[in-house]
Motif scaffolding. Structure first.
Motif, PDB file in Angstrom:
ATOM      1  N   LYS A  21       0.864  -1.302  -0.142  1.00  0.00           N
ATOM      2  CA  LYS A  21       0.044  -0.109  -0.068  1.00  0.00           C
ATOM      3  C   LYS A  21       1.013   1.197  -0.034  1.00  0.00           C
ATOM      4  CE  LYS A  21      -3.885  -2.015   1.911  1.00  0.00           C
ATOM      5  NZ  LYS A  21      -5.212  -1.785   2.885  1.00  0.00           N
ATOM      6  N   GLU A  24      -0.209   7.231   2.570  1.00  0.00           N
ATOM      7  CA  GLU A  24      -1.273   7.835   2.545  1.00  0.00           C
ATOM      8  C   GLU A  24      -1.293   9.324   3.017  1.00  0.00           C
ATOM      9  OE1 GLU A  24      -5.606   6.630   4.482  1.00  0.00           O
ATOM     10  OE2 GLU A  24      -4.313   6.928   5.926  1.00  0.00           O
ATOM     11  N   ASP A  27      -5.204  13.924   2.114  1.00  0.00           N
ATOM     12  CA  ASP A  27      -6.493  13.922   1.286  1.00  0.00           C
ATOM     13  C   ASP A  27      -7.037  12.491   1.469  1.00  0.00           C
ATOM     14  OD1 ASP A  27      -6.435  16.557   0.559  1.00  0.00           O
ATOM     15  OD2 ASP A  27      -5.778  16.376  -1.440  1.00  0.00           O
ATOM     16  N   GLN A  28      -6.346  11.703   1.269  1.00  0.00           N
ATOM     17  CA  GLN A  28      -6.642  10.208   1.254  1.00  0.00           C
ATOM     18  C   GLN A  28      -7.011   9.683   2.614  1.00  0.00           C
ATOM     19  OE1 GLN A  28      -3.040   8.779  -0.465  1.00  0.00           O
ATOM     20  NE2 GLN A  28      -3.992   8.506  -2.599  1.00  0.00           N
ATOM     21  N   TYR A  29      -6.260  10.304   3.715  1.00  0.00           N
ATOM     22  CA  TYR A  29      -6.648  10.010   5.004  1.00  0.00           C
ATOM     23  C   TYR A  29      -7.992  10.424   5.340  1.00  0.00           C
ATOM     24  CZ  TYR A  29      -6.741  10.442  10.077  1.00  0.00           C
ATOM     25  OH  TYR A  29      -7.361  10.412  11.413  1.00  0.00           O
ATOM     26  N   ARG A  31     -10.548  11.122   3.214  1.00  0.00           N
ATOM     27  CA  ARG A  31     -11.361  10.500   2.408  1.00  0.00           C
ATOM     28  C   ARG A  31     -11.579   8.961   3.205  1.00  0.00           C
ATOM     29  NH1 ARG A  31     -11.649   9.134  -3.875  1.00  0.00           N
ATOM     30  NH2 ARG A  31     -13.518   7.822  -3.637  1.00  0.00           N
ATOM     31  N   ARG A  32     -10.598   8.208   3.740  1.00  0.00           N
ATOM     32  CA  ARG A  32     -10.661   7.042   4.109  1.00  0.00           C
ATOM     33  C   ARG A  32     -11.633   7.040   5.636  1.00  0.00           C
ATOM     34  NH1 ARG A  32      -8.022   4.511   8.139  1.00  0.00           N
ATOM     35  NH2 ARG A  32      -6.295   6.243   7.895  1.00  0.00           N
ATOM     36  N   GLN A  55     -11.065   0.094  -0.822  1.00  0.00           N
ATOM     37  CA  GLN A  55     -10.236   0.418   0.154  1.00  0.00           C
ATOM     38  C   GLN A  55      -9.343  -0.413   0.545  1.00  0.00           C
ATOM     39  OE1 GLN A  55     -12.006   2.467   3.343  1.00  0.00           O
ATOM     40  NE2 GLN A  55     -10.250   2.384   4.515  1.00  0.00           N
ATOM     41  N   ASN A  58      -5.931  -2.306  -3.127  1.00  0.00           N
ATOM     42  CA  ASN A  58      -5.645  -1.050  -4.002  1.00  0.00           C
ATOM     43  C   ASN A  58      -5.398  -1.589  -5.395  1.00  0.00           C
ATOM     44  OD1 ASN A  58      -3.208  -2.055  -2.927  1.00  0.00           O
ATOM     45  ND2 ASN A  58      -2.123  -0.295  -3.158  1.00  0.00           N
TER      46      ASN A  58
END
Length: 189
Positions: A21, A24, A27-29, A31-32, A55, A58
């Motif tokens: 993976k 992160e 923004d990805q954090y 969103r998650r 999620q 990937n």
């Protein structure tokens, strides 16, 4: 290498890595976290199934959840099918034209999402059914052009139009693509 070694001249990776993976970003954090707050770690709606699978894995590019669908019917209650498409960009894929997820990956996805569903749900994770398209046409080339060479080039160009993910790493397979005759005619011209 963290520390340079004069004994190692070059490192090469001929095959793709797996189960890794990327780091992160912010923004990805967010969103998650937002998605986690929405589904609360439970797969109830179609959106929950799709986003939880994407999620976790990937190497999957897209997922489409179909409720009330099994092998024989589209009205089967308590049946949920998740159709997954793998990422083809930069991968050593056996056949690029209908990219498929391995059986092991399908089983891992089913096991993962099965932990978050109701006990009554009959879950299935499957590859999409690709529809082959055969194009039959008559072409007249301009005078002075070699028909044999340009026929081969035209076939390759049409293949590039119909399956761009096989030639361009930035393109991916999408659900429900449509091909209109006018688009093809315009492309050929």
């Amino acid at each position: 290498l963290i520390e340079r070694s004069s004994k190692v001249k070059k490192i090469d990776q001929p095959f793709n890595s797996y189960d890794g993976k990327p780091v992160e970003n912010d923004d990805q954090y967010y969103r998650r976290v937002s998605e986690r707050l929405r589904h609360k770690n439970r797969a109830i709606t179609l959106w929950d199934y799709e986003h939880m699978v994407l999620q976790e894995f990937n190497d999957l590019y897209n997922a489409k959840c179909l409720n009330h669908k099994n092998d024989s019917s589209y009205t089967a209650s308590v049946h949920v099918s998740i159709v997954v498409i793998t990422t083809t960009a930069g991968k050593n894929v056996y056949n690029l034209y209908p990219p498929r997820v391995s059986t092991a990956q399908l089983n891992k996805s089913k096991t993962f999402i099965g932990k978050y569903t109701s006990l009554h749900v009959q879950l299935e994770v499957i590859n999409p059914d690709y529809e082959e398209v055969e194009i039959s046409l008559k072409v007249k080339f301009q005078e002075g052009l070699d028909e044999a060479v340009h026929t081969i080039q035209l076939n390759e160009d049409i293949t590039r139009l119909l399956s761009p993910w096989a030639f361009d790493e930035t393109k991916q397979v999408d659900f429900g693509d449509q091909l209109h005759r006018s688009v093809l005619i315009n492309y050929i011209e």
